[in-house]
Design an enzyme around this catalytic site. Structure first.
Site, mmCIF file in Angstrom:
data_model
loop_
_atom_site.group_PDB
_atom_site.id
_atom_site.type_symbol
_atom_site.label_atom_id
_atom_site.label_comp_id
_atom_site.label_asym_id
_atom_site.label_seq_id
_atom_site.Cartn_x
_atom_site.Cartn_y
_atom_site.Cartn_z
ATOM 1 N N TYR A 1 -83.813 -10.335 -4.955
ATOM 2 C CA TYR A 1 -84.458 -11.625 -5.247
ATOM 3 C C TYR A 1 -85.830 -11.446 -5.886
ATOM 4 C CZ TYR A 1 -80.803 -13.106 -2.004
ATOM 5 O OH TYR A 1 -79.600 -13.307 -1.383
ATOM 6 N N ILE B 1 -91.177 -13.159 -6.158
ATOM 7 C CA ILE B 1 -90.082 -13.037 -5.200
ATOM 8 C C ILE B 1 -89.483 -14.418 -4.948
ATOM 9 C CG2 ILE B 1 -89.431 -12.295 -2.881
ATOM 10 C CD1 ILE B 1 -91.840 -10.417 -2.935
ATOM 11 N N CYS B 2 -88.169 -14.496 -5.061
ATOM 12 C CA CYS B 2 -87.454 -15.760 -4.881
ATOM 13 C C CYS B 2 -87.215 -16.000 -3.388
ATOM 14 C CB CYS B 2 -86.129 -15.718 -5.645
ATOM 15 S SG CYS B 2 -85.116 -17.190 -5.413
ATOM 16 N N MET B 3 -88.133 -16.717 -2.754
ATOM 17 C CA MET B 3 -88.018 -17.055 -1.330
ATOM 18 C C MET B 3 -88.526 -18.476 -1.106
ATOM 19 S SD MET B 3 -89.363 -13.605 0.600
ATOM 20 C CE MET B 3 -89.446 -14.474 2.183
#
Length: 392
Positions: free
Chosen positions: A309, A316-318
């Site tokens: 991610y 960061i894909c969160m």
């Protein structure tokens, strides 16, 4: 130990003067590490204010943190970071805080405030700081008349059953107590204490020069977070390390050294150490003055990672790192641990073929911010996808 006894007496006095049912100011919870106070204005609105008593107390005052962002509260709290001498003592700090809060809220001072006074034979602020184990003295000691001895520097409390252990501690020389306390989990390394003190002094100088950066709320919270991290098991076990960029409390470099040992990423980290002599994933964290009510911005700096991610630029894909998914209750360490888990969950792998030039060009703050902004816009329209449990 005189410092600890005096602190306990001050806390006991505060609890007696400002009980939980006081109409204006209440001590809700207290220990030799922390104090939780509540101020009630003329309309009945409640303001909770925290004080963290550090290892350098009373050479330096407690670190205060208000849950409210109202200027009538934050301005009062800010004054407390610029005290010195006897005003560093928590009982005087509370007096200063209450007077300022009453003035800013235009309410009369409670008559009880006249009862605030330091115990007799208070050690000077330059006395040895509280570098000792506090785990056995979570609550304040009994309060009563003191007995002093001109041949001793220590102040003895009236003895109750709950203070028998504390009384035993009094018989130990300070040097012996220091050695014993360094073996306790709650103690910090000298270099970390020095970092906290250096930050505090820098903040005071900035305030005096009128060049304060950030906000009182964010600074106090981040100071507390940093102190808690220095004491945490994960940090002591070298699962990650922290470096403040240019000694700024608002920018941290995190070296993530530990991930799931059964993951491919763990094997990649071992290989990275063999090839480049580096054994960690470098993360950069930027905090805004609105922290902790808005999330920090986190990006990967090195090495280049595929999967996990991690977006173009290193963002960061969160969902946790977005305004939608963020909570002010999250701690920095919790975020770090969650990132480590997310990298493994997303099957992150290190790209060993990436050249240094490519790495510097692909991972940058500007590109990370741009890709993260685009990501958030997409998810605001379509929602966030939660992978099935069997996917990790």
């Amino acid at each position: 130990m005189a410092c600890l006894n005096t602190l306990k007496q001050e806390i006991k006095t505060l609890e007696k003067i400002f009980p939980k049912n006081h109409e204006r100011f209440q001590i809700l919870n207290s220990s030799v590490d922390e104090l939780l106070c509540r101020f009630i204005d003329k309309n009945g609105k409640r303001y909770d204010i925290h004080a963290n008593i550090t290892e350098t107390y009373p050479s330096s005052p407690p670190v205060w943190f208000a849950e409210s962002e109202e200027t009538s509260v934050t301005n009062a709290v800010q004054i407390l970071s610029n005290t010195n001498g006897r005003d560093n003592h928590v009982i005087n700090q509370v007096g200063i805080l209450l007077r300022e809060l009453c003035r800013l809220h235009n309410v009369p001072l409670p008559p009880d405030i006249d009862n605030l006074a330091l115990p007799l034979q208070t050690p000077p602020p330059s006395a040895s700081p509280l570098r000792l184990d506090r785990s056995g003295g979570g609550g304040p000691g009994p309060h009563g008349n003191e007995e002093t001895d001109s041949d001793q520097d220590e102040i003895e409390d009236p003895i109750g059953e709950s203070e028998q252990e504390s009384e035993g501690d009094e018989d130990l020389p300070l040097e012996m107590d220091d050695v014993r306390s360094t073996n306790k989990k709650d103690d910090m390394e000298v270099e970390h204490l020095a970092t906290l003190e250096r930050l505090r002094q820098s903040q005071r100088q900035d305030y005096l020069k009128g060049s304060v950066s950030g906000s009182v709320q964010a600074t106090d919270r981040l100071m507390k977070e940093l102190r808690d991290i220095y004491r945490s098991d994960a940090f002591k076990k070298n699962m990650y390390s922290i470096e403040l960029v240019n000694d700024s409390i608002y920018e941290w470099n995190i070296r993530l050294k530990s991930v799931d040992p059964d993951s491919p990423l763990h094997s990649d980290l071992l290989q990275l150490k063999e090839k480049e002599g580096k054994d960690s994933i470098l993360l950069n964290i930027l905090f805004k003055e609105t922290y902790p009510f808005e999330p920090p911005f986190v990006r990967v700096v090195h090495p280049i990672i595929s999967g996990g991610y991690v977006l173009i630029g290193g963002a960061i894909c969160m969902e946790l790192l977005t305004k939608q998914g963020w909570s002010s209750a999250y701690t920095v360490e919790a975020v770090i641990m969650q990132i480590a888990a997310t990298l493994v969950k997303g099957k992150a792998r290190i790209q060993f073929g990436a050249t240094k030039a490519l790495s510097q060009g692909q991972y940058s703050l500007a590109r990370a911010q741009q890709s993260f902004k685009s990501l958030v816009q997409i998810h605001e329209k379509n929602g966030w996808f939660t992978p099935p449990k069997e996917d990790g």
